[in-house]
Write a protein that holds these residues in place. Structure first.
Motif, PDB file in Angstrom:
ATOM      1  N   LYS A 482       0.801  -1.223   0.000  1.00 55.56           N
ATOM      2  CA  LYS A 482       0.000   0.000   0.000  1.00 55.56           C
ATOM      3  C   LYS A 482       0.838   1.278   0.000  1.00 55.56           C
ATOM      4  CE  LYS A 482      -3.606   2.284   2.649  1.00 55.56           C
ATOM      5  NZ  LYS A 482      -4.493   2.217   3.788  1.00 55.56           N
ATOM      6  N   ASN A 483       1.824   1.377   0.872  1.00 54.91           N
ATOM      7  CA  ASN A 483       2.656   2.569   0.936  1.00 54.91           C
ATOM      8  C   ASN A 483       3.998   2.236   1.591  1.00 54.91           C
ATOM      9  OD1 ASN A 483       2.203   2.622   3.801  1.00 54.91           O
ATOM     10  ND2 ASN A 483       0.273   3.689   3.436  1.00 54.91           N
ATOM     11  N   ALA A 484       4.857   3.258   1.663  1.00 54.78           N
ATOM     12  CA  ALA A 484       6.215   3.049   2.169  1.00 54.78           C
ATOM     13  C   ALA A 484       6.229   2.667   3.645  1.00 54.78           C
ATOM     14  CB  ALA A 484       7.045   4.319   1.949  1.00 54.78           C
ATOM     15  N   THR A 485       5.293   3.200   4.423  1.00 54.81           N
ATOM     16  CA  THR A 485       5.249   2.887   5.846  1.00 54.81           C
ATOM     17  C   THR A 485       5.011   1.394   6.068  1.00 54.81           C
ATOM     18  OG1 THR A 485       4.369   5.092   6.311  1.00 54.81           O
ATOM     19  CG2 THR A 485       4.146   3.453   8.042  1.00 54.81           C
ATOM     20  N   VAL A 486       4.168   0.792   5.229  1.00 58.35           N
ATOM     21  CA  VAL A 486       3.901  -0.647   5.342  1.00 58.35           C
ATOM     22  C   VAL A 486       5.182  -1.445   5.127  1.00 58.35           C
ATOM     23  CG1 VAL A 486       2.658  -2.590   4.313  1.00 58.35           C
ATOM     24  CG2 VAL A 486       1.484  -0.415   4.654  1.00 58.35           C
ATOM     25  N   LEU A 487       6.003  -0.996   4.176  1.00 60.13           N
ATOM     26  CA  LEU A 487       7.255  -1.694   3.903  1.00 60.13           C
ATOM     27  C   LEU A 487       8.182  -1.632   5.121  1.00 60.13           C
ATOM     28  CD1 LEU A 487       8.595  -3.251   1.600  1.00 60.13           C
ATOM     29  CD2 LEU A 487       9.692  -1.133   0.893  1.00 60.13           C
ATOM     30  N   GLU A 488       8.219  -0.490   5.784  1.00 59.44           N
ATOM     31  CA  GLU A 488       9.027  -0.365   7.009  1.00 59.44           C
ATOM     32  C   GLU A 488       8.475  -1.260   8.117  1.00 59.44           C
ATOM     33  OE1 GLU A 488      10.958   3.137   8.521  1.00 59.44           O
ATOM     34  OE2 GLU A 488      10.035   4.333   6.936  1.00 59.44           O
ATOM     35  N   GLN A 489       7.154  -1.306   8.232  1.00 59.11           N
ATOM     36  CA  GLN A 489       6.543  -2.154   9.262  1.00 59.11           C
ATOM     37  C   GLN A 489       6.789  -3.631   8.978  1.00 59.11           C
ATOM     38  OE1 GLN A 489       2.553  -0.356   8.973  1.00 59.11           O
ATOM     39  NE2 GLN A 489       2.680   0.017  11.158  1.00 59.11           N
ATOM     40  N   LEU A 490       6.761  -3.995   7.702  1.00 61.40           N
ATOM     41  CA  LEU A 490       7.015  -5.387   7.314  1.00 61.40           C
ATOM     42  C   LEU A 490       8.402  -5.825   7.781  1.00 61.40           C
ATOM     43  CD1 LEU A 490       5.904  -7.841   5.727  1.00 61.40           C
ATOM     44  CD2 LEU A 490       6.991  -6.889   3.684  1.00 61.40           C
ATOM     45  N   ALA A 491       9.364  -4.934   7.664  1.00 60.16           N
ATOM     46  CA  ALA A 491      10.729  -5.258   8.071  1.00 60.16           C
ATOM     47  C   ALA A 491      10.858  -5.399   9.585  1.00 60.16           C
ATOM     48  CB  ALA A 491      11.682  -4.178   7.570  1.00 60.16           C
ATOM     49  N   ALA A 492       9.922  -4.825  10.330  1.00 60.36           N
ATOM     50  CA  ALA A 492      10.020  -4.824  11.795  1.00 60.36           C
ATOM     51  C   ALA A 492       9.209  -5.942  12.448  1.00 60.36           C
ATOM     52  CB  ALA A 492       9.553  -3.469  12.335  1.00 60.36           C
ATOM     53  N   THR A 493       8.555  -6.797  11.656  1.00 53.72           N
ATOM     54  CA  THR A 493       7.680  -7.832  12.218  1.00 53.72           C
ATOM     55  C   THR A 493       8.462  -9.017  12.766  1.00 53.72           C
ATOM     56  OG1 THR A 493       7.402  -8.730   9.988  1.00 53.72           O
ATOM     57  CG2 THR A 493       5.683  -7.235  10.802  1.00 53.72           C
ATOM     58  N   ASP A 494       7.834  -9.741  13.705  1.00 58.03           N
ATOM     59  CA  ASP A 494       8.476 -10.928  14.280  1.00 58.03           C
ATOM     60  C   ASP A 494       7.522 -12.107  14.443  1.00 58.03           C
ATOM     61  OD1 ASP A 494       6.902 -10.070  16.394  1.00 58.03           O
ATOM     62  OD2 ASP A 494       8.589  -9.233  17.514  1.00 58.03           O
TER      63      ASP A 494
END
Length: 790
Positions: A482-494
């Motif tokens: 959807k947007n760039a913020t989602v990509l950052e959140q994806l990288a932070a998931t566990d």
């Protein structure tokens, strides 16, 4: 009488009697708007432009044409008789402060429900209550506060966006001035002693002064405006150091010229602004190159069911749909185009468009708008206009549905840059103070050089270019974020949660077997016609396997997570789970099946032999070491033992989960400070997708559009999920490397600046070069990663 200028619109006042708080107004209208701003804590509006107000002197009668209903209907995106949505082009949008005013219109006029600005396109999308305000009144409101929309009556469309060439003009002026100032400065550089040069030295210096005026007051004005607004809002933004540097250079140089103390630093001043604008121009060009209308052609929805002239159903790409086509819209499907309702009773949820969740009832002959979601039964509609990709993209990106989800997430840029400006100012003040006592002649040079060399542009550019390019690359690989913020959140998931049916399993290879009392031909026909209206994966599989003809069933109801029921003449049919159809004979059911009851009498069940997607076990194996894994399914435990044999030991299995149970499980993990990815088919998983930190909807041949998700993944790329997550982490690494490069550049530059060894003009050249190098690095790095993605 001394002429007064209206505080609101900037026009000359004929009287000084209309005044508030020592502020003069040309008319009661301007005074009223000022009072409205004051009452709603919006007086910061008057800091937003050099000369407040872009209001025309005469707007009375100018928009009378908006009383014409046919013209208004051409302008509107949406109109259900109560709520209207319009997208207007506003040429005067030029900065973040304009965005703030336009997105707070609801504070000025309560009848405006929502307003969203598209800054690159200079448009504002306004949703308002038609019972309380008209489009004409909305336009007049915008005009009265200085944001008059441009409306073309020739074709009844929102005016075409004019190309903004202001940056090119400013760059041209700064470049022209810089070249001439450098030319005029040569005698000073080389200390040439010649009669005529000495005679005209003063003239040369004053020429340099005059060349600098348009550079400071026109070419560099955006930096001063932005810095001023930031300071007024008690925010030290990234333009404060730049504005300070330009100001110091200009004031110092002007003093030297006026009092004949020296030649000044007009070469550094004009060079600074020129290279700043050159860097901005390069950034803009690169960003325009990277900007894209992401290709969602297969996902809004993937396909629609089109009825042929013979009455047969066919799947058609949404972009192949044209005016005059007849579409079949099932329960929970999105209406992708404007059209006329032909058959069926429609209950439409327009919350995707308006934010209002109250369903709207429609009957045959009523107009249906794109973006509505059918909530009950099956309908047929005739297409009035082909689909707009950007419109569907806009629906998916509507932040109405994501306001709370990302509120607590702080981007990497925010974390690093929030203290950058104050740190640089402290360094500049300390270094200047030192040199003021040690060698005062270098103090101002040091102060200016520090502010210029430590420009945070490189930091500000790293994330947008890296993430923007990565979004484009992943889109080509059929992973639509959807947007760039989602990509950052994806990288932070566990943690990763998978739905089973339609996610781990595929409906392309399933075998279906009927067990129970035989069904009569009419009952089979009613069964298939009932399934026709549902979008549950099992319903679609069973529907495709039945060979009977279909009939029109209007009395239809789907119970999410349970089943569907319908009535046709004397037949009452229920299709769904064992408990839903009141199957008393089989309480323990450990297979994937769809149960049938006719007139409350249990008939039997269709048993599905699940076929799991290729690469499921490999995917889980790749994820197990770094992620907490779970399979959360609404099905029974019939497949549990099999899944335990092929999936890692630490995988959590939860079956017989209702949609609310899935959402609850996501919440429990988040309460343990887990960052969760939810992967589902976008139907019964909608709540969990919305609750998760990153919701990924897997799409195969389902026609449902769900803005609750953050990303859409083509089912053929299911086995690449681990790789896509790794790519998101690599994108963050690229940003961090960019920050390190920027930090290294700043440390080296600051060393030479604070020690007095760096001239401002050299700093002005190096600063945009650092920004350009960051852009080149992030673009090349992301493209190299993209080539390795399957």
């Amino acid at each position: 009488m001394e002429s007064k200028i209206c505080f609101h619109c900037g026009n000359e006042c004929d009287t000084d009697k209309i005044r508030v708080e020592e502020k003069f107004f040309c008319c009661n209208g301007c005074k009223t708007v000022f009072e409205i701003f004051s009452e709603n804590d919006l007086t910061c509006y008057y800091d937003f432009q050099n000369n407040p107000g872009a209001i025309p002197e005469e707007i009375q009668g100018k928009y009378d044409f908006l009383e014409n209903e046919s013209i208004v209907n051409k302008l509107l995106e949406f109109n259900d008789g109560n709520t209207q949505v319009v997208n207007l082009y506003i040429p005067h949008i030029h900065c973040s402060s304009c965005i703030w005013v336009l997105e707070n219109l609801h504070k000025l006029q309560k009848s405006i429900i929502n307003s969203q600005v598209n800054f690159p396109k200079k448009t504002v999308r306004i949703t308002y209550n038609l019972d309380e305000i008209s489009l004409q009144e909305v336009v007049l409101l915008l005009s009265s506060i200085g944001y008059e929309p441009y409306i073309s009556l020739e074709d009844y469309e929102v005016g075409k966006k004019k190309v903004d060439r202001s940056l090119i003009y400013k760059l041209g002026i700064a470049g022209f001035a810089f070249g001439n100032v450098m030319f005029l400065s040569f005698p000073e550089y080389f200390e040439v002693s010649e009669f005529w040069l000495e005679q005209y030295k003063g003239v040369f210096r004053w020429l340099m002064f005059f060349f600098s005026l348009p550079v400071v007051f026109y070419a560099a004005q955006d930096y001063f405006i932005s810095a001023y607004k930031g300071l007024r809002s008690k925010i030290l933004n990234i333009d404060v150091p730049i504005a300070l540097g330009v100001s110091v250079l200009f004031i110092r140089s002007s003093v030297e010229i006026i009092f004949d103390l020296g030649t000044g630093f007009f070469d550094s001043l004009t060079g600074l602004v020129f290279f700043l604008l050159l860097g901005k121009f390069f950034q803009q060009k690169t960003y325009n190159f990277l900007s894209f209308e992401r290709d969602y052609k297969s996902y809004f929805p993937i396909a629609v069911t089109r009825l042929t002239s013979e009455g047969k159903e066919e799947n058609a790409q949404i972009y192949d749909v044209k005016k005059g086509d007849r579409l079949l819209i099932r329960n929970q499907e999105l209406i992708p185009v404007d059209g006329i309702l032909i058959n069926g009773e429609a209950e439409i949820d327009y919350s995707f468009v308006t934010g209002e969740a109250i369903p709207v009832s429609k009957k045959s002959g009523d107009k249906l708008f794109a973006g509505g979601k059918q909530l009950s039964g099956i309908i047929e509609m005739e297409v009035l206009a082909s689909v707009s990709q950007s419109y569907l993209t806009q629906l998916w990106s509507n932040d109405v549905f994501q306001k709370d989800k990302n509120s607590s997430f702080k981007t990497l840029t925010d974390k690093i840059s929030q203290h950058f400006t104050i740190t640089i100012l402290i360094i500049a003040i300390i270094a200047t103070g030192f040199w003021w006592f040690y060698d005062a002649s270098k103090a101002l040079n040091v102060f200016t050089a520090v502010l210029i060399i430590a420009c945070p542009c490189a930091i500000a550019l790293a994330a947008p270019f890296t993430l923007g390019n990565m979004l484009r690359i992943l889109g080509k690989k059929k992973f639509y974020i959807k947007n760039a913020t989602v990509l950052e959140q994806l990288a932070a998931t566990d943690s990763v949660i998978f739905d089973k049916t339609g996610t781990l399993t595929t409906n392309k290879e399933n075998k279906i077997e009927y067990q129970g009392t035989g069904l009569e031909e009419l009952e089979k026909t009613v069964l298939k016609s009932t399934l026709r209206a549902s979008n549950h994966p099992l319903s679609r599989m069973l529907y495709d396997s039945l060979i009977e003809e279909t009939i029109t069933i209007e009395n239809f109801k789907e119970h999410t997570g349970k089943g569907i029921e319908a009535n046709y003449k004397q037949i009452k049919i229920k299709v769904g789970s064992s408990s839903f159809v009141n199957n008393i004979e089989e309480q323990i059911n450990l297979d994937t099946s769809v149960h049938i009851s006719i007139n409350d009498a249990y008939k039997g069940k269709y048993v599905f032999k699940n076929a799991y997607r290729k690469g499921v076990n490999n995917l889980f194996s790749e994820l197990k070491s770094n992620y907490e894994l779970a399979v959360v399914s609404g099905d029974n435990e019939g497949e549990k033992k099999y899944l335990q044999t092929i999936l890692p030991e630490n995988t959590t299995f939860l079956f017989n989960q209702k949609p609310e149970d899935k959402l609850s499980y996501v919440e429990k993990l988040q309460q343990k400070d887990k960052s969760v990815i939810m992967i589902g088919d976008g139907l019964n998983d909608a709540g969990a997708l919305a609750q998760s930190n990153v919701g990924i909807a897997l799409s195969e041949n389902i026609n449902v559009f769900s803005p609750a998700c953050d990303a859409i993944l083509d089912a053929s790329k299911f086995n690449q999920i681990a790789n896509y997550i790794k790519v998101s982490k690599k994108a963050i690494q690229i940003i961090k490397y960019s920050f390190l490069l920027s930090l290294l550049y700043n440390v080296i530059g600051l060393y030479f600046a604070t020690t007095g060894q760096l001239k401002p003009v050299i700093a002005a050249i190096l600063m945009p070069l650092s920004s350009i190098s960051i852009v080149v690095f992030t673009t090349v790095a992301t493209n190299l990663i993209g080539k390795k993605i399957k």
